[in-house]
Design a protein around this motif. Structure first.
Motif, PDB file in Angstrom:
ATOM      1  N   LEU A  28       0.803  -1.219   0.000  1.00  0.00           N
ATOM      2  CA  LEU A  28       0.000   0.000   0.000  1.00  0.00           C
ATOM      3  C   LEU A  28       0.837   1.271   0.000  1.00  0.00           C
ATOM      4  O   LEU A  28       0.311   2.354  -0.242  1.00  0.00           O
ATOM      5  CB  LEU A  28      -0.939   0.008   1.216  1.00  0.00           C
ATOM      6  N   ASP A  29       2.128   1.165   0.282  1.00  0.00           N
ATOM      7  CA  ASP A  29       2.962   2.362   0.420  1.00  0.00           C
ATOM      8  C   ASP A  29       3.572   2.840  -0.891  1.00  0.00           C
ATOM      9  O   ASP A  29       4.209   3.892  -0.933  1.00  0.00           O
ATOM     10  CB  ASP A  29       4.093   2.109   1.434  1.00  0.00           C
ATOM     11  N   ILE A  30       3.399   2.063  -1.974  1.00  0.00           N
ATOM     12  CA  ILE A  30       3.962   2.471  -3.261  1.00  0.00           C
ATOM     13  C   ILE A  30       2.835   2.637  -4.263  1.00  0.00           C
ATOM     14  O   ILE A  30       1.686   2.260  -4.010  1.00  0.00           O
ATOM     15  CB  ILE A  30       4.999   1.453  -3.774  1.00  0.00           C
ATOM     16  N   SER A  31       3.151   3.193  -5.427  1.00  0.00           N
ATOM     17  CA  SER A  31       2.133   3.411  -6.454  1.00  0.00           C
ATOM     18  C   SER A  31       1.868   2.118  -7.224  1.00  0.00           C
ATOM     19  O   SER A  31       2.620   1.140  -7.126  1.00  0.00           O
ATOM     20  CB  SER A  31       2.589   4.500  -7.424  1.00  0.00           C
ATOM     21  N   ALA A  32       0.784   2.134  -8.009  1.00  0.00           N
ATOM     22  CA  ALA A  32       0.414   0.943  -8.777  1.00  0.00           C
ATOM     23  C   ALA A  32       1.484   0.601  -9.821  1.00  0.00           C
ATOM     24  O   ALA A  32       1.785  -0.576 -10.048  1.00  0.00           O
ATOM     25  CB  ALA A  32      -0.934   1.167  -9.458  1.00  0.00           C
ATOM     26  N   THR A  33       2.052   1.624 -10.462  1.00  0.00           N
ATOM     27  CA  THR A  33       3.105   1.352 -11.453  1.00  0.00           C
ATOM     28  C   THR A  33       4.327   0.739 -10.787  1.00  0.00           C
ATOM     29  O   THR A  33       4.938  -0.195 -11.310  1.00  0.00           O
ATOM     30  CB  THR A  33       3.500   2.643 -12.189  1.00  0.00           C
ATOM     31  N   GLU A  34       4.690   1.249  -9.605  1.00  0.00           N
ATOM     32  CA  GLU A  34       5.833   0.691  -8.879  1.00  0.00           C
ATOM     33  C   GLU A  34       5.538  -0.726  -8.412  1.00  0.00           C
ATOM     34  O   GLU A  34       6.437  -1.577  -8.358  1.00  0.00           O
ATOM     35  CB  GLU A  34       6.170   1.587  -7.689  1.00  0.00           C
ATOM     36  N   LEU A  35       4.278  -0.984  -8.093  1.00  0.00           N
ATOM     37  CA  LEU A  35       3.871  -2.325  -7.658  1.00  0.00           C
ATOM     38  C   LEU A  35       4.120  -3.339  -8.770  1.00  0.00           C
ATOM     39  O   LEU A  35       4.695  -4.411  -8.542  1.00  0.00           O
ATOM     40  CB  LEU A  35       2.391  -2.306  -7.277  1.00  0.00           C
ATOM     41  N   LEU A  36       3.696  -3.000  -9.994  1.00  0.00           N
ATOM     42  CA  LEU A  36       3.914  -3.908 -11.127  1.00  0.00           C
ATOM     43  C   LEU A  36       5.395  -4.041 -11.455  1.00  0.00           C
ATOM     44  O   LEU A  36       5.878  -5.131 -11.770  1.00  0.00           O
ATOM     45  CB  LEU A  36       3.148  -3.408 -12.353  1.00  0.00           C
ATOM     46  N   ALA A  37       6.124  -2.908 -11.383  1.00  0.00           N
ATOM     47  CA  ALA A  37       7.562  -2.956 -11.681  1.00  0.00           C
ATOM     48  C   ALA A  37       8.304  -3.828 -10.681  1.00  0.00           C
ATOM     49  O   ALA A  37       9.262  -4.532 -11.026  1.00  0.00           O
ATOM     50  CB  ALA A  37       8.131  -1.540 -11.670  1.00  0.00           C
ATOM     51  N   LYS A  38       7.847  -3.816  -9.441  1.00  0.00           N
ATOM     52  CA  LYS A  38       8.485  -4.614  -8.392  1.00  0.00           C
ATOM     53  C   LYS A  38       8.223  -6.105  -8.602  1.00  0.00           C
ATOM     54  O   LYS A  38       9.108  -6.940  -8.400  1.00  0.00           O
ATOM     55  CB  LYS A  38       7.935  -4.153  -7.036  1.00  0.00           C
ATOM     56  N   LYS A  39       7.004  -6.436  -9.047  1.00  0.00           N
ATOM     57  CA  LYS A  39       6.634  -7.847  -9.210  1.00  0.00           C
ATOM     58  C   LYS A  39       7.051  -8.393 -10.573  1.00  0.00           C
ATOM     59  O   LYS A  39       7.376  -9.569 -10.713  1.00  0.00           O
ATOM     60  CB  LYS A  39       5.122  -8.007  -9.017  1.00  0.00           C
ATOM     61  N   PHE A  40       7.036  -7.513 -11.593  1.00  0.00           N
ATOM     62  CA  PHE A  40       7.390  -7.949 -12.945  1.00  0.00           C
ATOM     63  C   PHE A  40       8.446  -6.994 -13.511  1.00  0.00           C
ATOM     64  O   PHE A  40       8.139  -6.140 -14.357  1.00  0.00           O
ATOM     65  CB  PHE A  40       6.152  -7.960 -13.854  1.00  0.00           C
ATOM     66  N   GLU A  61       5.808   2.827 -19.455  1.00  0.00           N
ATOM     67  CA  GLU A  61       4.652   2.893 -20.343  1.00  0.00           C
ATOM     68  C   GLU A  61       3.921   1.560 -20.397  1.00  0.00           C
ATOM     69  O   GLU A  61       2.693   1.510 -20.453  1.00  0.00           O
ATOM     70  CB  GLU A  61       5.089   3.318 -21.750  1.00  0.00           C
ATOM     71  N   GLU A  62       4.675   0.462 -20.375  1.00  0.00           N
ATOM     72  CA  GLU A  62       4.047  -0.865 -20.396  1.00  0.00           C
ATOM     73  C   GLU A  62       3.255  -1.116 -19.115  1.00  0.00           C
ATOM     74  O   GLU A  62       2.147  -1.670 -19.159  1.00  0.00           O
ATOM     75  CB  GLU A  62       5.121  -1.942 -20.577  1.00  0.00           C
ATOM     76  N   TYR A  63       3.815  -0.710 -17.979  1.00  0.00           N
ATOM     77  CA  TYR A  63       3.086  -0.879 -16.708  1.00  0.00           C
ATOM     78  C   TYR A  63       1.827  -0.010 -16.698  1.00  0.00           C
ATOM     79  O   TYR A  63       0.748  -0.455 -16.273  1.00  0.00           O
ATOM     80  CB  TYR A  63       3.982  -0.511 -15.527  1.00  0.00           C
ATOM     81  N   ARG A  64       1.959   1.223 -17.185  1.00  0.00           N
ATOM     82  CA  ARG A  64       0.804   2.130 -17.188  1.00  0.00           C
ATOM     83  C   ARG A  64      -0.265   1.626 -18.161  1.00  0.00           C
ATOM     84  O   ARG A  64      -1.476   1.756 -17.898  1.00  0.00           O
ATOM     85  CB  ARG A  64       1.242   3.550 -17.543  1.00  0.00           C
ATOM     86  N   HIS A  65       0.162   1.054 -19.289  1.00  0.00           N
ATOM     87  CA  HIS A  65      -0.802   0.497 -20.245  1.00  0.00           C
ATOM     88  C   HIS A  65      -1.553  -0.675 -19.623  1.00  0.00           C
ATOM     89  O   HIS A  65      -2.775  -0.812 -19.803  1.00  0.00           O
ATOM     90  CB  HIS A  65      -0.078   0.045 -21.511  1.00  0.00           C
ATOM     91  N   GLN A  66      -0.835  -1.525 -18.901  1.00  0.00           N
ATOM     92  CA  GLN A  66      -1.476  -2.659 -18.241  1.00  0.00           C
ATOM     93  C   GLN A  66      -2.509  -2.182 -17.230  1.00  0.00           C
ATOM     94  O   GLN A  66      -3.631  -2.703 -17.169  1.00  0.00           O
ATOM     95  CB  GLN A  66      -0.407  -3.516 -17.550  1.00  0.00           C
ATOM     96  N   LEU A  67      -2.166  -1.184 -16.437  1.00  0.00           N
ATOM     97  CA  LEU A  67      -3.108  -0.626 -15.458  1.00  0.00           C
ATOM     98  C   LEU A  67      -4.283   0.043 -16.156  1.00  0.00           C
ATOM     99  O   LEU A  67      -5.433  -0.040 -15.698  1.00  0.00           O
ATOM    100  CB  LEU A  67      -2.386   0.377 -14.551  1.00  0.00           C
ATOM    101  N   GLY A  68      -3.994   0.713 -17.276  1.00  0.00           N
ATOM    102  CA  GLY A  68      -5.057   1.390 -18.012  1.00  0.00           C
ATOM    103  C   GLY A  68      -6.108   0.441 -18.537  1.00  0.00           C
ATOM    104  O   GLY A  68      -7.279   0.821 -18.697  1.00  0.00           O
TER     105      GLY A  68
END
Length: 746
Positions: free
Chosen positions: A607-619, A625-632
């Motif tokens: 919960l302490d990081i952003s959604a883009t950072e969450l995806l970057a950390k796991k994948f 841009e790829e992380y933001r596209h996935q969230l979008g």
């Protein structure tokens, strides 16, 4: 510093207009501390400058200019201070500026600017640039907070309300005996975000209101503002908000429910003390009279019937006789939330506030709650995503959208019909007015004739030549008088007529929610996923399953239902291989790739990081841009993608979890209560996405409409096994209704 950067901009981009110049210099000023490299500065303003240069400069030229500005920004602060000019305190939020055609003037933060109607400003690009800067600022704040050892401070909700002298007078005089709730002209904000402005909320006593709206618009926040009385509610109206689970202690569940009736508890306590005095011979003359009063009052409130009433409520919510005697600390969080709901139903407040009550319930308990609330005597305000539940319970619907509240009589289906009709009428009115305006508005004159009219209008109504070069609503050319300069007074008359027309806006339709599950489909030879004669237990004396045999393939659309505690989630974990059978075999195809959505998905998010950072950390290894596209793909876009996950609403967190789950492109999904916290539009989008997905699906859900939209097969979990219901959900509902009749609930 600022003067040097301004000189560079003016010299390199002579075609830069005033608004763009102010914006870019504002960014350079406010974001200078966030530009850790020339790449940061180029990312913030490079694209805008490239657009302005109209292809006269390539990327390398723009980057070289950004390098010079970056060097200028990092000169010694004392030297920079001497050259600094007055700049904006923050980037201009152009997307929030309201055009004012009548005056041709606009208010910008800190400045009064005259809008250049030929401005080269690309609003969308500015919004993207601002989002990137804000993201960097948030990251910097998080890093600073981490370094200093201080946790990230989350925003808080606030409410304000215009004072009403009449209501204040009634309240202070004690003459207000009405149990209707009327909250007028109030605002609600969450941090800097405005959720409601100038809103009105009227709740008539005895009616049941469903509060609906998109995720993140402020439904839960509004309930909290009412419960905390941050919005004015008459003091004689009792309010109960089912929000937090009951504390776990040594109190039995039944007693925990009885204790919420404080009047009964205090009378019983006093009766016990006085009876002890009388029996011991220590009583004085007044004790007997007081005991008589207490007995009369206990009889009046039907205190002797309270245990039976509490037991019926608990049984309806799934607590059997044994569970009702268990202490509250023995229950999980979900069951303690049911206890909180039971306490609220037993207490019968004047205003009951429920936030997604069906999230904690199985289908059986939901049907019981629907029936129970239909006989509720006081007022209910409930937030729910379950259409069937709202259709069964609500007498009215309140729609939260566009920072306001609109009320509709009837259930949810009636609300949908009336809302669509209202939108059509609004659109027809808007189009009719536009046609009327066009009818009296002239086609543009030739350049020479236009010049003559510009002069006329300048002297007649003060419209400048520059303003008249655009199609401002104030500049109306009348066909009949186009060539007659002596009829300027009639032009003015027509202008005034148009000014008096109410300004109608085009219908503001809510954007469609779209979700997409990437296909990972390829044909496998069966069996794909199978349990064969499986036994499982957590404790040897308490089997969850005996001889369980189920199977699924890549075309399966299966929904698992059953009472809470029947083993639905346990079976999903066995299917995934997270739990090993005590006996029997689990078979999964070697190419099977399972995506799992847990009903406690929020617990799995950082919960302490952003959604883009969450995806970057796991994948790791992909671009932002790829992380933001996935969230979008799941509606988490723009500023939402860079905010700390902790600040997102429950539905928005669910969308982040979907984005995380689908990143590896599974070919089989196992979803445990996926609709919890999602708004209705997102549930519909989820159903469409799953129906288009070319792979297998097993889900646990209590949402009747969602089950009907997605699933073709129904498994009922209970009594240590799983049974397939051939008649689908209709047959399952009939079975439950028959059980209620036998148990005396209906």
């Amino acid at each position: 510093m600022a003067a040097s950067c301004a000189d560079i901009l003016r010299r390199e981009f002579p075609e830069l207009d005033g608004e763009m110049f102010d914006y870019v210099t504002g960014v350079l000023h406010s974001g200078s501390s966030d530009f850790e490299s020339v790449d940061d500065l180029f990312e913030a303003v490079g694209e805008l400058l490239q657009d302005v240069s109209r292809d006269s400069k390539d990327d390398e030229d723009i980057r070289a200019i950004c390098q010079r500005m970056y060097n200028t920004l990092h000169l010694d602060s004392e030297n920079a201070q001497a050259n600094r000019q007055l700049l904006l305190d923050a980037p201009i939020q152009l997307s929030q500026i309201t055009d004012s055609c009548e005056s041709g003037l606009e208010m910008l933060p800190g400045l009064l600017l005259k809008r250049d109607q030929n401005s080269m400003v690309n609003t969308k690009k500015l919004e993207k640039a601002e989002a990137r800067i804000k993201a960097k600022q948030i990251k910097k704040q998080e890093r600073d907070a981490t370094k200093s050892g201080n946790p990230l401070v989350l925003e808080e909700a606030t409410a304000s309300q215009a004072a009403s002298k009449k209501e204040t007078r009634l309240e202070t005089s004690g003459k207000n005996k009405s149990y209707d709730v009327r909250i007028e002209n109030f605002d609600v904000s969450f941090g800097e975000r405005v959720l409601l402005t100038g809103a009105d909320l009227n709740l008539a006593y005895g009616r049941r209101y469903g509060l609906v709206g998109r995720n993140g618009l402020g439904k839960t926040t509004l309930l909290k503002m009412i419960a905390s009385r941050s919005l004015r509610i008459p003091s004689h109206i009792s309010i109960l908000h089912v929000e937090q689970e009951v504390a776990g202690d040594d109190t039995p569940a039944l007693q925990s429910v009885l204790e919420c009736d404080t009047t009964r508890e205090s009378l019983l306590k006093e009766e016990k003390e006085l009876t002890a005095k009388v029996n011991s011979g220590r009583a004085e003359g007044t004790e007997g009279a007081r005991l008589s009063e207490i007995y009369a009052r206990l009889e009046e409130i039907e205190a002797d019937k309270a245990p039976a009433r509490a037991s019926v409520i608990l049984a309806g919510l799934g607590f059997n006789a044994k569970m009702q005697q268990q202490t509250t600390k023995e229950f999980s969080g979900g069951w303690r939330m049911r206890l909180a709901l039971a306490r609220a139903l037993f207490a019968r407040p004047d205003l009951l506030l429920l936030d997604e009550p069906t999230n904690m319930l199985d289908v059986r308990a939901i049907i019981w709650l629907e029936n129970y609330l239909q006989t509720w005597q006081s007022t209910i305000l409930v937030v729910s995503h379950d259409r069937n539940f709202l259709n069964a319970v609500a007498t009215d619907v309140i729609h939260l959208h566009s920072q306001r509240l609109d009320s509709y009589r009837g259930d949810f289906e009636n609300f949908v019909k009336i809302k669509e009709e209202r939108l059509k009428n609004q659109q027809r009115e808007y189009e009719a007015q536009q046609q009327y305006r066009e009818h009296i508005q002239v086609r543009r004159s030739s350049r020479a004739q236009l010049g003559m009219w510009q002069c006329l209008l300048h002297h007649a109504v003060g419209v400048t030549k520059k303003d008249s070069e655009v199609s401002c609503p104030l500049i109306v050319f009348i066909d009949r008088f186009r060539y007659n300069a002596n009829r300027a007074s009639q032009v003015q008359s027509k202008l005034k007529l148009l000014e008096k027309l109410p300004k109608l806006k085009p219908v503001d339709k809510e954007s469609e929610v779209i979700m997409k599950f990437p296909d990972g489909f390829e044909k496998f030879s069966p069996p794909i996923l199978q349990l064969d004669e499986v036994d499982f237990y957590y404790e040897p004396d308490n089997y969850v399953f005996r001889s369980l045999s189920v199977s699924a393939d890549l075309e399966s659309r299966i929904c698992v239902v059953g009472e809470n505690g029947a083993g639905k989630s346990t079976m999903l974990k066995i299917l995934m291989g997270d739990l090993a059978p005590v006996r029997g075999i689990r078979h999964a195809h070697r190419n099977l790739k399972v995506g799992y959505f847990s009903q406690h998905h929020v617990d799995q998010l950082d919960l302490d990081i952003s959604a883009t950072e969450l995806l970057a950390k796991k994948f790791p290894g992909k671009t932002e841009e790829e992380y933001r596209h996935q969230l979008g793909c799941y509606g988490v876009s723009g500023e939402l993608a860079v905010r700390p996950v902790a600040t997102l609403s429950g539905g928005q967190k669910s969308r982040v979890a979907f984005a995380q789950m689908t990143m590896p492109c599974p070919n089989f999904y196992i979803l445990d209560e996926p609709t919890n916290h999602l708004d209705m539009e997102t549930i519909e989008a989820l159903a469409k996405a799953l129906n288009k997905f070319r792979g297998g699906l097993i889900l646990v859900s209590h949402d009747e409409r969602f089950i009907r939209l997605v699933c073709e097969e129904l498994w009922v979990c209970g009594n240590g096994t799983v049974q397939r219901i051939d008649g689908g959900f209709d047959e399952y509902r009939n079975i439950l209704q028959e059980q209620f009749r036998k148990e005396g609930f209906l």
